[in-house]
Enzyme design. Structure first.
Site, PDB file in Angstrom:
ATOM      1  N   ASP A  58       0.829  -1.214   0.000  1.00 28.40           N
ATOM      2  CA  ASP A  58       0.000   0.000   0.000  1.00 28.40           C
ATOM      3  C   ASP A  58       0.861   1.261   0.000  1.00 28.40           C
ATOM      4  OD1 ASP A  58      -2.393   1.366  -0.043  1.00 28.40           O
ATOM      5  OD2 ASP A  58      -2.618   1.378   2.139  1.00 28.40           O
ATOM      6  N   HIS A  66       2.019   3.640  -9.086  1.00 27.47           N
ATOM      7  CA  HIS A  66       1.796   2.213  -9.359  1.00 27.47           C
ATOM      8  C   HIS A  66       2.960   1.629 -10.157  1.00 27.47           C
ATOM      9  CE1 HIS A  66      -2.038   2.352  -7.494  1.00 27.47           C
ATOM     10  NE2 HIS A  66      -2.620   3.101  -8.414  1.00 27.47           N
ATOM     11  N   ARG A  83      -0.058   7.714  -2.624  1.00 29.47           N
ATOM     12  CA  ARG A  83       0.496   8.788  -1.787  1.00 29.47           C
ATOM     13  C   ARG A  83       1.965   9.046  -2.110  1.00 29.47           C
ATOM     14  NH1 ARG A  83      -1.269   6.087   3.488  1.00 29.47           N
ATOM     15  NH2 ARG A  83      -1.732   4.428   1.986  1.00 29.47           N
ATOM     16  N   LEU A 106       9.870 -20.732  -5.029  1.00 31.25           N
ATOM     17  CA  LEU A 106       8.925 -19.857  -4.317  1.00 31.25           C
ATOM     18  C   LEU A 106       7.522 -19.947  -4.909  1.00 31.25           C
ATOM     19  CD1 LEU A 106       8.602 -17.401  -2.259  1.00 31.25           C
ATOM     20  CD2 LEU A 106       8.880 -15.937  -4.270  1.00 31.25           C
ATOM     21  N   ARG A 140     -12.471   2.022  -7.675  1.00 30.69           N
ATOM     22  CA  ARG A 140     -11.587   3.102  -8.138  1.00 30.69           C
ATOM     23  C   ARG A 140     -12.011   3.592  -9.533  1.00 30.69           C
ATOM     24  NH1 ARG A 140      -5.772   2.574  -5.445  1.00 30.69           N
ATOM     25  NH2 ARG A 140      -6.528   1.908  -3.407  1.00 30.69           N
TER      26      ARG A 140
HETATM   27  C1  IPE Z   1      -5.240  -2.646   0.139  1.00 33.48           C
HETATM   28  O1  IPE Z   1      -4.968  -1.297  -0.061  1.00 33.48           O
HETATM   29  C2  IPE Z   1      -5.309  -3.369  -1.175  1.00 33.48           C
HETATM   30  C3  IPE Z   1      -4.049  -3.448  -1.905  1.00 33.48           C
HETATM   31  C4  IPE Z   1      -2.886  -3.063  -1.489  1.00 33.48           C
HETATM   32  C5  IPE Z   1      -4.146  -4.089  -3.195  1.00 33.48           C
HETATM   33  P1  IPE Z   1      -6.150  -0.214  -0.153  1.00 33.48           P
HETATM   34  O2  IPE Z   1      -5.513   1.096  -0.402  1.00 33.48           O
HETATM   35  O3  IPE Z   1      -7.174  -0.659  -1.122  1.00 33.48           O
HETATM   36  O4  IPE Z   1      -6.778  -0.319   1.310  1.00 33.48           O
HETATM   37  P2  IPE Z   1      -7.653   0.712   2.131  1.00 33.48           P
HETATM   38  O5  IPE Z   1      -8.735   1.202   1.215  1.00 33.48           O
HETATM   39  O6  IPE Z   1      -6.744   1.824   2.536  1.00 33.48           O
HETATM   40  O7  IPE Z   1      -8.138  -0.064   3.295  1.00 33.48           O
HETATM   41  C1  IPE Z   2      -1.785   0.252  -3.315  1.00 32.76           C
HETATM   42  O1  IPE Z   2      -1.551   1.610  -3.390  1.00 32.76           O
HETATM   43  C2  IPE Z   2      -2.031  -0.361  -4.665  1.00 32.76           C
HETATM   44  C3  IPE Z   2      -3.452  -0.686  -4.926  1.00 32.76           C
HETATM   45  C4  IPE Z   2      -4.408  -0.650  -4.047  1.00 32.76           C
HETATM   46  C5  IPE Z   2      -3.787  -1.094  -6.271  1.00 32.76           C
HETATM   47  P1  IPE Z   2      -2.746   2.666  -3.335  1.00 32.76           P
HETATM   48  O2  IPE Z   2      -3.186   2.961  -4.714  1.00 32.76           O
HETATM   49  O3  IPE Z   2      -3.813   2.206  -2.414  1.00 32.76           O
HETATM   50  O4  IPE Z   2      -1.980   3.916  -2.729  1.00 32.76           O
HETATM   51  P2  IPE Z   2      -2.526   4.906  -1.629  1.00 32.76           P
HETATM   52  O5  IPE Z   2      -2.975   4.093  -0.464  1.00 32.76           O
HETATM   53  O6  IPE Z   2      -3.664   5.658  -2.257  1.00 32.76           O
HETATM   54  O7  IPE Z   2      -1.366   5.753  -1.306  1.00 32.76           O
HETATM   55 MG    MG Z   3      -4.096   2.430  -0.435  1.00 36.57          MG
END
Ligand code: IPE
Ligand code: IPE
Ligand code: MG
Length: 247
Positions: A28, A45, A32, A139, A79
């Site tokens: 995650d 990403h 940000r 793995l 999203r």
């Molecule tokens: C969790 O992250 C899912 C992935 C990393 C794929 P999110 O960004 O979707 O989680 P929340 O919404 O902060 O809980």
């Molecule tokens: C995790 O990063 C990747 C996915 C959920 C696909 P985010 O896209 O949730 O990044 P933040 O949490 O908004 O920073």
């Molecule tokens: Mg996130």
């Protein structure tokens, strides 16, 4: 495939007997990471995909048996279409670029979640990677794509009902996507939030949890080593009492 000797594993500050068998990661913080740099979320990403390479390589080299990574949750379907499109493109690009090296390293790729929701091109790319690596001995890399822990449990229950199975824990656990990887030993979440977000609900029953503020694109091998050291220092009791040397 495990590459490092015990001596080499020790040279990283790790304890060979305390390497987790199954590591799971909530990757995650990509968005940000990008926003903080004034970049579009897609750039985060992309950077996140690039970070994956060394993490997979290192877990494989130190002999972790299974690595389960959260790439896209059932809730991520909320999203914007544009972001989902970018993620799908990156996924295809990732497999095209990395599949040969993963295969050479003996990694066995498996997607977990409902792949049928994705565009055909994504499905075909992922299925081809699974097929190519299906017999590999190294793995076990489980990639969660349109995955939700609750959806997984419903699916497992349906399958158990369909075969008239006894209603016991085994009836569920053997129908999980990750049945051949077993329970998670170490769950890592990057990006600063301390929650599970519907990941591997059953499998993390006794996992050690490790949270870090580091955003996924900045999660390097050294950050992983920190998590593995923290894991090695935990005392795992599984509801029992402390026993000599049991950790
Ligand atoms: C969790 O992250 C899912 C992935 C990393 C794929 P999110 O960004 O979707 O989680 P929340 O919404 O902060 O809980
Ligand atoms: C995790 O990063 C990747 C996915 C959920 C696909 P985010 O896209 O949730 O990044 P933040 O949490 O908004 O920073
Ligand atoms: Mg996130």
């Amino acid at each position: 495939m495990k590459k490092y000797s015990d001596q080499e594993i020790k040279s990283f500050g790790l304890i060979p007997e305390r390497i987790p068998k199954h590591v799971a990661i909530v990757m995650d913080g990509n968005g940000r990471w990008a926003t903080a740099k004034g970049l579009p979320r897609g750039a985060g990403h992309r950077a996140g995909v690039n970070a994956l390479r060394d993490i997979i390589r290192f877990t494989s080299d130190i002999g972790v048996e299974s690595l389960t990574i959260y790439a896209f949750s059932t809730e991520n379907r909320k999203r914007p279409k544009e972001e989902i499109g970018i993620l799908c493109g990156l996924l295809i690009e990732y497999f095209n670029r990395e599949i040969d090296e993963l295969h050479e390293n003996g990694v066995r790729i498996k997607s977990i979640g409902d792949l049928s929701w994705f565009p055909t091109a994504v499905q075909e790319t992922v299925r081809a990677a699974e097929q190519k690596t299906a017999a590999n001995p190294g793995l076990k890399l489980n990639i969660a794509l349109n995955y939700g822990g609750r959806a997984e449990l419903v699916r497992a229950m349906r399958q158990a009902f369909a075969e008239n199975a006894e209603a016991d824990e085994n009836a569920i656990s053997r129908h999980l996507y990750t049945s051949d990887s077993g329970d998670v030993d170490l769950l890592i979440r990057t990006g600063g939030d301390e929650r599970v977000s519907n990941f591997l609900l059953w499998q993390i029953a006794y996992a050690e949890l490790y949270f870090t503020d580091v955003k996924w694109p900045d999660f390097t091998r050294d950050e992983l080593i920190k998590a593995l050291k923290a894991f090695a220092g935990r005392e795992r009791r599984f509801g029992g009492l402390k026993t000599n040397g049991a950790k």
